[in-house]
Design a protein around this motif. Structure first.
Motif, mmCIF file in Angstrom:
data_model
loop_
_atom_site.group_PDB
_atom_site.id
_atom_site.type_symbol
_atom_site.label_atom_id
_atom_site.label_comp_id
_atom_site.label_asym_id
_atom_site.label_seq_id
_atom_site.Cartn_x
_atom_site.Cartn_y
_atom_site.Cartn_z
ATOM 1 N N VAL A 258 -41.406 30.615 -21.070
ATOM 2 C CA VAL A 258 -40.648 31.111 -19.910
ATOM 3 C C VAL A 258 -41.597 31.614 -18.836
ATOM 4 O O VAL A 258 -41.462 31.257 -17.643
ATOM 5 C CB VAL A 258 -39.669 32.234 -20.335
ATOM 6 N N ASP A 259 -42.559 32.432 -19.226
ATOM 7 C CA ASP A 259 -43.512 32.978 -18.254
ATOM 8 C C ASP A 259 -44.382 31.877 -17.655
ATOM 9 O O ASP A 259 -44.711 31.904 -16.459
ATOM 10 C CB ASP A 259 -44.397 34.036 -18.920
ATOM 11 N N PHE A 260 -44.764 30.911 -18.487
ATOM 12 C CA PHE A 260 -45.591 29.811 -17.989
ATOM 13 C C PHE A 260 -44.829 28.986 -16.958
ATOM 14 O O PHE A 260 -45.367 28.671 -15.880
ATOM 15 C CB PHE A 260 -46.043 28.920 -19.147
ATOM 16 N N ASN A 261 -43.613 28.631 -17.288
ATOM 17 C CA ASN A 261 -42.811 27.817 -16.363
ATOM 18 C C ASN A 261 -42.599 28.536 -15.032
ATOM 19 O O ASN A 261 -42.627 27.916 -13.960
ATOM 20 C CB ASN A 261 -41.465 27.461 -16.993
ATOM 21 N N LYS A 262 -42.380 29.825 -15.103
ATOM 22 C CA LYS A 262 -42.164 30.606 -13.890
ATOM 23 C C LYS A 262 -43.435 30.635 -13.040
ATOM 24 O O LYS A 262 -43.382 30.430 -11.811
ATOM 25 C CB LYS A 262 -41.748 32.030 -14.260
ATOM 26 N N ALA A 263 -44.566 30.871 -13.680
ATOM 27 C CA ALA A 263 -45.840 30.915 -12.958
ATOM 28 C C ALA A 263 -46.195 29.535 -12.414
ATOM 29 O O ALA A 263 -46.713 29.411 -11.290
ATOM 30 C CB ALA A 263 -46.952 31.415 -13.883
ATOM 31 N N LEU A 264 -45.905 28.500 -13.199
ATOM 32 C CA LEU A 264 -46.208 27.130 -12.779
ATOM 33 C C LEU A 264 -45.361 26.720 -11.580
ATOM 34 O O LEU A 264 -45.873 26.117 -10.619
ATOM 35 C CB LEU A 264 -45.979 26.173 -13.927
ATOM 36 N N GLU A 265 -44.098 27.059 -11.617
ATOM 37 C CA GLU A 265 -43.203 26.704 -10.531
ATOM 38 C C GLU A 265 -43.706 27.290 -9.205
ATOM 39 O O GLU A 265 -43.704 26.610 -8.172
ATOM 40 C CB GLU A 265 -41.787 27.225 -10.822
ATOM 41 N N SER A 266 -44.143 28.520 -9.268
ATOM 42 C CA SER A 266 -44.671 29.169 -8.061
ATOM 43 C C SER A 266 -45.956 28.501 -7.597
ATOM 44 O O SER A 266 -46.171 28.290 -6.402
ATOM 45 C CB SER A 266 -44.918 30.645 -8.360
ATOM 46 N N ALA A 267 -46.818 28.135 -8.571
ATOM 47 C CA ALA A 267 -48.105 27.504 -8.237
ATOM 48 C C ALA A 267 -47.912 26.116 -7.644
ATOM 49 O O ALA A 267 -48.622 25.712 -6.722
ATOM 50 C CB ALA A 267 -48.983 27.433 -9.489
ATOM 51 N N LEU A 268 -46.948 25.375 -8.152
ATOM 52 C CA LEU A 268 -46.703 24.024 -7.650
ATOM 53 C C LEU A 268 -46.159 24.023 -6.222
ATOM 54 O O LEU A 268 -46.381 23.093 -5.453
ATOM 55 C CB LEU A 268 -45.724 23.277 -8.579
ATOM 56 N N LYS A 269 -45.500 25.094 -5.862
ATOM 57 C CA LYS A 269 -44.957 25.211 -4.509
ATOM 58 C C LYS A 269 -46.030 25.648 -3.531
ATOM 59 O O LYS A 269 -45.904 25.423 -2.309
ATOM 60 C CB LYS A 269 -43.797 26.237 -4.487
ATOM 61 N N GLY A 270 -47.045 26.313 -4.047
ATOM 62 C CA GLY A 270 -48.080 26.879 -3.182
ATOM 63 C C GLY A 270 -48.964 25.837 -2.534
ATOM 64 O O GLY A 270 -48.980 24.682 -2.899
#
Length: 270
Positions: A258-270
């Motif tokens: 859950v934490d990984f997906n959340k952090a990844l989603e933000s990183a992919l948008k950046g």
């Protein structure tokens, strides 16, 4: 008894006493010489032992000597000294950089919980993954398992990127990953035993010989130097576009899906 005979007896007695004293003196002198000689031999032996120990201590250890060996780069690598290891679809625009030490227990926990998600995302083309291997735990724990395991990962990478990922997963698994203080990964036979759980590496003589012969030991040191130059202080560390991905605490790597997906989603948008 005549006075003459009495005097002669005394003279003879004194002579016997003199001779006996001389003998005692000679024996004492010889004894002292032997003691001195023994002491000198002992000192020389100690000095020789110390000198030998100093010479032996000043001799470079195996991994120190490996720095001067010929560099053999594994297949499927690029960049300076073959230390750029990127796996994934060419069409993936983003790259997740993963910093891991083979002996790291937190890395093992991350791989056991989040590793399969990372692998699936790479296969799905969400991002590429760049692996940077570290060996700093060998220094802190006085061992060589991190270096030896990293070298064996190079041997797996030489077989294929898929073999590398599967071998890394097996190495970090609960079944095979040793305790942080147990330098089990320094043992080639143990590393090969882990590799036998990976189809592409099982019974693979080329891979096994590379592990036993230390074919990629120099490469492992170069990869470790890449980590040292990165400025990253701990493992696991995940970065994308130079930004560190963290879990709910905002400090450490995300340790749940859950934490990984959340952090990844933000990183992919950046």
């Amino acid at each position: 008894m005549s006075k003459r005979n009495s005097q002669a007896a005394k003279t003879a007695a004194r002579e016997r006493l003199r001779i006996e004293r001389e003998r005692e003196a000679k024996r004492a002198k010889i004894k002292r010489q032997l003691i001195v000689a023994g002491s000198i031999v002992g000192v020389l032996a100690i000095a020789g032992g110390i000198s030998y120990a100093v010479v032996q201590g000043n001799k470079p250890g195996y991994w120190e000597a490996a720095k001067d060996e010929k560099l053999v780069k594994p297949a499927n690598t690029t960049g300076k000294n073959g230390t750029t290891v990127v796996i994934g679809e060419d069409s993936a625009k983003k790259t997740l950089v993963m910093y891991e030490d083979p002996r790291c227990p937190v890395c093992a926990t991350f791989e056991q919980t989040v590793g399969s998600t990372v692998d699936k995302d790479v296969k799905d083309g969400k991002f590429k993954v760049q692996y940077v291997g570290a060996t700093f735990l060998d220094n802190g724990l006085s061992g060589e398992g991190s270096k030896n395991a990293l070298s064996s990962l190079g041997a797996a990478l030489n077989v294929s990127p898929e073999a590398f990922l599967q071998y890394k997963t097996a190495m970090y698994s609960a079944k095979w990953h040793p305790a942080e203080t147990d330098d089990k990964l320094k043992d080639d036979a143990y590393l090969i035993k882990i590799a036998d759980t990976v189809d592409a590496l099982k019974g693979n003589k080329e891979f096994q010989n590379a592990v036993k012969n230390g074919t990629y030991d120099k490469w492992a040191l170069e990869m470790s130097a890449t980590f040292d130059d990165s400025g990253v202080k701990g493992t696991p560390t995940l970065k994308m576009d130079g930004k560190t991905l963290t879990g709910a605490d905002g400090k450490n790597a995300p340790m749940t899906v859950v934490d990984f997906n959340k952090a990844l989603e933000s990183a992919l948008k950046g």
